[in-house]
Design a protein around this motif. Structure first.
Motif, mmCIF file in Angstrom:
data_model
loop_
_atom_site.group_PDB
_atom_site.id
_atom_site.type_symbol
_atom_site.label_atom_id
_atom_site.label_comp_id
_atom_site.label_asym_id
_atom_site.label_seq_id
_atom_site.Cartn_x
_atom_site.Cartn_y
_atom_site.Cartn_z
ATOM 1 N N PRO A 85 56.863 45.463 66.350
ATOM 2 C CA PRO A 85 56.958 44.253 65.360
ATOM 3 C C PRO A 85 58.171 43.284 65.883
ATOM 4 O O PRO A 85 58.568 42.214 65.415
ATOM 5 C CB PRO A 85 57.242 44.924 63.908
ATOM 6 C CG PRO A 85 56.310 46.093 64.228
ATOM 7 C CD PRO A 85 56.544 46.210 65.697
ATOM 8 N N GLU A 86 59.326 43.988 66.615
ATOM 9 C CA GLU A 86 60.294 43.436 66.801
ATOM 10 C C GLU A 86 60.115 42.979 68.428
ATOM 11 O O GLU A 86 61.358 43.153 68.716
ATOM 12 C CB GLU A 86 61.451 44.324 66.312
ATOM 13 C CG GLU A 86 61.065 44.757 64.879
ATOM 14 C CD GLU A 86 62.713 45.396 64.720
ATOM 15 O OE1 GLU A 86 63.814 44.822 65.439
ATOM 16 O OE2 GLU A 86 63.332 45.562 63.428
ATOM 17 N N HIS A 143 65.114 41.734 65.062
ATOM 18 C CA HIS A 143 64.893 40.981 65.863
ATOM 19 C C HIS A 143 63.485 39.850 65.136
ATOM 20 O O HIS A 143 62.514 40.740 64.035
ATOM 21 C CB HIS A 143 63.606 41.092 66.701
ATOM 22 C CG HIS A 143 64.782 41.725 67.493
ATOM 23 N ND1 HIS A 143 65.034 42.546 67.872
ATOM 24 C CD2 HIS A 143 65.256 41.247 68.961
ATOM 25 C CE1 HIS A 143 66.096 43.171 69.359
ATOM 26 N NE2 HIS A 143 65.635 42.078 69.592
ATOM 27 N N PHE A 144 64.137 38.725 64.528
ATOM 28 C CA PHE A 144 63.234 38.585 64.257
ATOM 29 C C PHE A 144 61.931 36.884 64.678
ATOM 30 O O PHE A 144 62.792 36.215 65.183
ATOM 31 C CB PHE A 144 63.109 36.742 62.915
ATOM 32 C CG PHE A 144 64.543 38.354 61.512
ATOM 33 C CD1 PHE A 144 63.377 37.887 60.412
ATOM 34 C CD2 PHE A 144 65.248 38.456 61.542
ATOM 35 C CE1 PHE A 144 64.273 38.998 59.533
ATOM 36 C CE2 PHE A 144 66.264 39.408 60.923
ATOM 37 C CZ PHE A 144 65.520 38.924 59.400
ATOM 38 N N PHE A 145 60.623 37.269 64.861
ATOM 39 C CA PHE A 145 59.992 36.514 65.851
ATOM 40 C C PHE A 145 58.755 35.457 64.905
ATOM 41 O O PHE A 145 58.513 34.496 65.004
ATOM 42 C CB PHE A 145 59.165 37.078 66.088
ATOM 43 C CG PHE A 145 59.763 37.729 68.134
ATOM 44 C CD1 PHE A 145 59.186 37.325 69.245
ATOM 45 C CD2 PHE A 145 59.757 39.038 67.629
ATOM 46 C CE1 PHE A 145 60.022 37.631 70.225
ATOM 47 C CE2 PHE A 145 60.589 40.108 68.520
ATOM 48 C CZ PHE A 145 60.271 39.418 70.413
ATOM 49 N N ASP A 146 58.694 35.693 63.835
ATOM 50 C CA ASP A 146 58.269 34.332 63.335
ATOM 51 C C ASP A 146 59.813 33.063 62.605
ATOM 52 O O ASP A 146 59.288 31.985 61.042
ATOM 53 C CB ASP A 146 57.785 34.906 61.520
ATOM 54 C CG ASP A 146 58.704 35.342 60.521
ATOM 55 O OD1 ASP A 146 60.063 35.633 60.821
ATOM 56 O OD2 ASP A 146 58.581 36.475 59.383
ATOM 57 N N GLY A 147 60.942 32.859 63.530
ATOM 58 C CA GLY A 147 61.704 31.941 63.180
ATOM 59 C C GLY A 147 62.903 32.087 62.264
ATOM 60 O O GLY A 147 63.257 33.756 62.663
ATOM 61 N N THR A 148 63.608 31.561 62.132
ATOM 62 C CA THR A 148 64.820 31.842 61.598
ATOM 63 C C THR A 148 65.713 32.085 60.166
ATOM 64 O O THR A 148 65.071 31.040 59.755
ATOM 65 C CB THR A 148 66.027 30.633 61.994
ATOM 66 O OG1 THR A 148 66.231 30.281 63.804
ATOM 67 C CG2 THR A 148 67.246 30.700 61.902
ATOM 68 N N MET A 174 63.941 33.755 66.203
ATOM 69 C CA MET A 174 62.872 32.829 66.940
ATOM 70 C C MET A 174 64.348 31.273 66.115
ATOM 71 O O MET A 174 63.568 30.796 65.061
ATOM 72 C CB MET A 174 62.036 32.854 66.151
ATOM 73 C CG MET A 174 61.128 31.737 67.486
ATOM 74 S SD MET A 174 60.968 32.480 69.455
ATOM 75 C CE MET A 174 60.159 33.556 69.660
ATOM 76 N N GLU A 176 63.367 27.728 66.779
ATOM 77 C CA GLU A 176 62.534 26.489 66.801
ATOM 78 C C GLU A 176 62.898 25.022 66.787
ATOM 79 O O GLU A 176 61.721 24.293 67.259
ATOM 80 C CB GLU A 176 60.664 27.109 66.232
ATOM 81 C CG GLU A 176 60.038 28.739 65.998
ATOM 82 C CD GLU A 176 58.934 28.786 65.050
ATOM 83 O OE1 GLU A 176 59.543 28.012 64.153
ATOM 84 O OE2 GLU A 176 58.184 29.491 64.858
ATOM 85 N N ASP A 180 67.575 24.863 63.043
ATOM 86 C CA ASP A 180 67.461 26.570 63.273
ATOM 87 C C ASP A 180 68.397 26.556 64.843
ATOM 88 O O ASP A 180 69.218 28.001 63.994
ATOM 89 C CB ASP A 180 66.344 27.188 64.318
ATOM 90 C CG ASP A 180 64.874 27.277 63.131
ATOM 91 O OD1 ASP A 180 64.723 26.417 62.161
ATOM 92 O OD2 ASP A 180 63.981 26.600 64.007
#
Length: 261
Positions: A85-86, A143-148, A174, A176, A180
């Motif tokens: 997930p991270e 870690h956030f991979f789906d945005g800030t 992340m 984008e 962000d």
């Protein structure tokens, strides 16, 4: 500002340090990376053990860690298992995670351990304390991979890491859009004014590259640069990152405190 000392290297004081991840899937691949390491200008090596395929049992992992530690000499070693997930390559089993991290710590193999605070550990604070009792400092990460995330979420994340008494706080998001990136840098600048311990804030993806080279201005103690293969989106080659950082001015931290050994 607390300092975290890793042998002759100090995080939280002096220039921004460059960490180079090793992502080899087996001993042969790791050896090739080690051969290339002297050209990277690394200050610190991160060993991404989730990249090992197949993942070894604990005894084999310890054996590999001993070999790597000997090869690195005085270069500090951060050991990281990054969960799926991270952004990692393997699922995380909380019980196995605790076991191999404690074994690594008891044998004094890492100089620094990454602990994912939000990946299912039942009592992260107790686990961090157990590692610290072995005199191994801990970098808590998320870690956030789906945005800030919103600034409030970033503040709450850092507060949770502080409440668990991590030695270093690390948040990667992340980025984008330009907005962000601005949100992340504003949060980093605010954190720099109040931080009582070293932290790392990273914008992932092409938009986040500026966050990786502006660490001194915005307070991060560490930036990650790729050796041959990047371990996260937006990493610059380590030698290029080191050269860029050397060209930028160093800004003093806003507070001083007793160093943490």
């Amino acid at each position: 500002m607390r300092e975290v000392r890793l042998g002759t290297l100090t995080l939280g004081r002096g220039p921004v340090k460059v960490a180079v991840p090793l992502v080899g899937s087996d001993r042969t691949a790791l050896r090739a990376e080690l051969d290339a390491l002297p050209d990277s200008a690394a200050d610190l090596v991160e060993w991404r053990i989730d990249c090992l395929m197949p993942f070894p049992d604990t005894e084999m992992l310890l054996a590999l860690a001993r070999e790597l530690k000997q090869s690195l000499g005085s270069l500090p070693l951060l050991i990281t298992f990054r969960s799926l997930p991270e952004g990692g390559r393997l699922p995380l089993d909380a019980a196995a995670y605790r076991e191999f991290q404690l074994r690594l710590a008891k044998e004094q193999l890492p100089d620094l351990l990454d602990v994912e605070l939000f990946s299912g550990l039942p009592d992260p604070a107790a686990h961090i304390a157990a590692l610290q009792r072995e005199h191994i400092p801990v970098i808590a990460s998320r870690h956030f991979f789906d945005g800030t995330p919103a600034p409030q979420v970033m503040r709450e994340t850092f507060q949770r890491m502080q409440d668990c008494n991590a030695d270093i706080l690390k948040l990667a998001v992340m980025t984008e859009t330009a907005e962000d990136l601005l949100s992340l840098l504003q949060f980093s600048a605010a954190q720099r004014q109040t931080a009582d311990r070293p932290f790392v804030l990273i914008g992932m993806g092409p938009r986040g590259v500026l966050s990786r080279i502006s660490c001194a201005e915005f307070g991060s103690c560490l930036s990650f640069g790729a050796l041959r293969e990047s371990s996260a989106p937006g990493q610059l080659p380590a030698r290029d990152l080191k050269r860029i950082l050397s060209l930028l001015p160093e800004y003093p931290v806003s507070q001083t405190a007793e160093p943490r050994k």
